[in-house]
Design an enzyme around this catalytic site. Structure first.
Site, short mmCIF file in Angstrom:
data_model
loop_
_atom_site.label_atom_id
_atom_site.label_comp_id
_atom_site.label_asym_id
_atom_site.label_seq_id
_atom_site.Cartn_x
_atom_site.Cartn_y
_atom_site.Cartn_z
N HIS A 1 29.89 7.05 68.59
CA HIS A 1 30.13 5.60 68.65
C HIS A 1 29.71 4.98 67.32
CE1 HIS A 1 30.03 1.41 69.99
NE2 HIS A 1 30.71 1.79 71.05
N HIS B 1 40.40 -0.33 69.52
CA HIS B 1 39.50 -1.19 70.29
C HIS B 1 39.49 -0.74 71.75
CE1 HIS B 1 37.19 -4.48 71.53
NE2 HIS B 1 37.97 -5.51 71.23
N ASP C 1 33.82 5.37 77.00
CA ASP C 1 35.24 5.68 77.19
C ASP C 1 35.46 7.06 77.78
OD1 ASP C 1 36.53 3.31 76.10
OD2 ASP C 1 35.44 3.87 74.31
N1 ACO Z 1 34.01 14.86 67.43
C1 ACO Z 1 33.63 15.68 66.42
N2 ACO Z 1 32.86 15.31 65.38
C2 ACO Z 1 32.47 14.03 65.34
C3 ACO Z 1 32.82 13.10 66.34
C4 ACO Z 1 33.62 13.55 67.41
N3 ACO Z 1 33.98 12.72 68.40
N4 ACO Z 1 32.31 11.89 66.04
C5 ACO Z 1 31.65 12.06 64.88
N5 ACO Z 1 31.73 13.34 64.45
C6 ACO Z 1 31.06 13.92 63.29
C7 ACO Z 1 31.70 13.46 61.98
O1 ACO Z 1 32.72 14.34 61.58
C8 ACO Z 1 30.51 13.49 61.07
O2 ACO Z 1 30.25 14.84 60.74
P1 ACO Z 1 29.58 15.24 59.28
O3 ACO Z 1 28.21 14.63 59.33
O4 ACO Z 1 29.59 16.73 59.27
O5 ACO Z 1 30.48 14.63 58.25
C9 ACO Z 1 29.35 13.03 61.95
O6 ACO Z 1 29.73 13.40 63.28
C10 ACO Z 1 29.07 11.54 61.87
O7 ACO Z 1 30.26 10.85 62.23
P2 ACO Z 1 30.76 9.50 61.57
O8 ACO Z 1 32.20 9.66 61.24
O9 ACO Z 1 29.83 9.04 60.50
O10 ACO Z 1 30.62 8.51 62.76
P3 ACO Z 1 31.27 7.06 62.78
O11 ACO Z 1 30.20 6.12 63.21
O12 ACO Z 1 31.97 6.76 61.54
O13 ACO Z 1 32.37 7.23 63.90
C11 ACO Z 1 33.49 7.15 65.95
C12 ACO Z 1 32.20 6.81 65.19
C13 ACO Z 1 34.69 6.58 65.21
C14 ACO Z 1 33.41 6.53 67.33
C15 ACO Z 1 33.59 8.68 66.04
O14 ACO Z 1 32.44 9.20 66.67
C16 ACO Z 1 34.85 9.13 66.76
O15 ACO Z 1 35.91 9.22 66.14
N6 ACO Z 1 34.73 9.43 68.10
C17 ACO Z 1 35.89 9.82 68.88
C18 ACO Z 1 36.73 8.62 69.23
C19 ACO Z 1 36.13 7.74 70.30
O16 ACO Z 1 35.68 8.19 71.33
N7 ACO Z 1 36.16 6.44 70.02
C20 ACO Z 1 35.65 5.44 70.95
C21 ACO Z 1 34.31 4.98 70.59
S1 ACO Z 1 33.73 3.83 71.76
C22 ACO Z 1 34.37 2.34 71.25
O17 ACO Z 1 34.48 2.11 70.08
C23 ACO Z 1 34.77 1.35 72.28
#
Ligand code: ACO
Length: 423
Positions: free
Chosen positions: A304, A263, A362
């Site tokens: 996100h 979070h 973030d």
């Molecule tokens: N770096 C590299 N690849 C990524 C990233 C990333 N930060 N985020 C998503 N992807 C890729 C996934 O591997 C996936 O690839 P694919 O299509 O080849 O399988 C594609 O992008 C779609 O990603 P999802 O996992 O479906 O996205 P989801 O909505 O589930 O995840 C999340 C969102 C958890 C925020 C993710 O982007 C992530 O882990 N980001 C890094 C952590 C982060 O910054 N978190 C804070 C978010 S802000 C908040 O919540 C307050």
């Protein structure tokens, strides 16, 4: 009465459920009467479940929209300030000049810290975690203000809101000074909210100057975090509040929920990632690993769950990030240089462009807080200061309308019945 109906058919029997239309956003199917027909609904993580009615904040993640009381976050960030947004969230309208000045004065009157809070704080070791300290300090406020609180009284609720908005930044700054073993500095009535916070954390004496660029950056970070509708910590505050619990205890529970790395802890993870990369020359290598599906690493601060378009807060903060970095000498800070390089490379990389992975709030807040000299263990505490008006506005909204105690149901999958073994 709802004009639309949804028909649910189970084992050939049809049930008509009312469908409500909000002022904006998806229609909502009212499933409350299913229990009387012998059914529950199942939605772990509340992916499709509305837990309340609210008129405070609206988010459309696909369109990259965040609005408070109908005002876009972009306009608020450009023309307003954190305290005015606090007023807006709490009272539902922008204040007149007179209302704002009265609100500011009421906050200033509450900017004091009683001895019991100093005693609680001084009981913590210097290596205690700032979020644990904040939970305890706000918990201590619930014990202190136990007798005088009547949550059914609107004036009492507003007093509570003002007290929290006034005292929480002081407690946060005192927490930093405590872990650094420094004397406390109290707020200066001639400084703005963001400026005062930097002053209380970093000044050497009461008249130390604070740069206006940095003061504005701090205020903006607070403003951009002020509310985000029914996220985990806000839902926690509402759930605890639904038992008619003491409001300071409700906010302490919100702080506990925010502490989790899923979070409030993501901006801290950005800094950890930069540390792991270690050097500008290693960015491409790290990026390749983040793109490799067999490697769990991701670029922290990109992507996100809700915003599949640019997070509107990140766009605003990107501007502040440039202002802050321009105003500071970052030539000597390799972490900040690395952050700038990483942002550039990822924004132009096909993998990130195709998947619409943009820097989130973030990414920029982590870098700005680092540039402001705030230690990473304090990052989530900054989020607490920013989110306090959202929590208290949502609690107040719930208490001022009819509400039921929050009590989810479960799908029981354990043993049906067993006899206790007799020896
Ligand atoms: N770096 C590299 N690849 C990524 C990233 C990333 N930060 N985020 C998503 N992807 C890729 C996934 O591997 C996936 O690839 P694919 O299509 O080849 O399988 C594609 O992008 C779609 O990603 P999802 O996992 O479906 O996205 P989801 O909505 O589930 O995840 C999340 C969102 C958890 C925020 C993710 O982007 C992530 O882990 N980001 C890094 C952590 C982060 O910054 N978190 C804070 C978010 S802000 C908040 O919540 C307050």
């Amino acid at each position: 009465m709802a004009e639309k109906k949804a028909r649910l058919t189970i084992d050939g029997e049809s049930i008509d459920l009312p469908v409500y239309s909000p002022s904006v956003g998806p229609d909502v199917v009212d499933v409350a009467r299913l229990i009387s027909l012998g059914y529950f609904t199942y939605d772990p993580g509340y992916l499709s479940t509305v837990s309340c009615e609210s008129a405070i904040t609206y988010i459309d993640g696909d369109a990259g929209i965040l609005r408070h009381r109908g005002y876009s976050i972009e306009q608020l960030a450009e023309h307003s300030n954190f305290l005015e947004v606090c007023y807006l969230l709490l009272y539902g309208k922008l204040p007149t000049d007179e209302e704002f000045s009265n609100f500011q004065s009421a906050i200033q009157l509450e900017q004091t810290i009683e001895d019991y809070l100093i005693s609680v704080l001084s009981g913590f070791s210097r290596d205690a975690h700032p979020m644990g300290i904040m939970c305890s300090l706000v918990g201590a406020m619930s014990a202190h203000y136990h007798n005088e609180i009547d949550i059914t009284d609107i004036e009492n609720r507003h007093k509570t809101a003002i007290r929290l908005i006034a005292k929480i930044p002081i407690l946060a700054a005192m927490t930093l000074r405590h872990i650094r073993n420094q004397e406390f500095i109290m707020p200066d009535p001639n400084r703005g909210y963001g400026e005062n916070f930097l002053h209380m954390m970093f000044s050497e004496n009461d008249s130390s100057p604070i740069s206006s660029v940095l003061a504005r950056a701090m205020d903006r970070i607070f403003l951009l975090h002020a509310d985000h509708e029914q996220n985990a910590s806000t839902s926690t505050v509402r759930l605890v509040g639904s038992t008619d619990a003491n409001p300071y205890a409700c906010i302490a529970s919100g702080i506990a929920a925010l502490w989790g790395p899923s979070h409030g802890g993501a901006n801290e993870a950005v800094l950890q990632m930069l540390k792991e990369i270690g050097d500008r020359s290693k960015i491409s290598e790290y990026l390749e690993r983040a793109k490799d599906p067999s490697d769990p690493r991701r670029i922290m601060g990109f992507g996100h769950r809700v915003y599949k378009n640019y997070d509107p807060r990140a766009k605003v903060l990107q501007e502040t990030y440039r202002e802050v970095l321009d105003s500071l000498d970052i030539e000597s800070d390799p972490t900040l240089q690395m952050a700038q390089d990483l942002e550039k490379v990822a924004l132009n990389d096909e993998y990130f462009v195709e998947r619409r992975l943009y820097p989130n709030v973030d990414f920029y807040s982590g870098i700005i807080l680092k540039a402001l000299g705030i230690p990473t263990s304090m990052f989530t505490v900054i989020f607490v200061v920013g989110r306090t008006p959202g929590w208290i506005a949502q609690w107040n909204e719930m208490i001022s309308h009819g509400y039921k105690i929050g009590r989810p149901r479960q799908m029981y999958t354990g043993d049906v019945i067993r006899d206790y073994p007799l020896k």
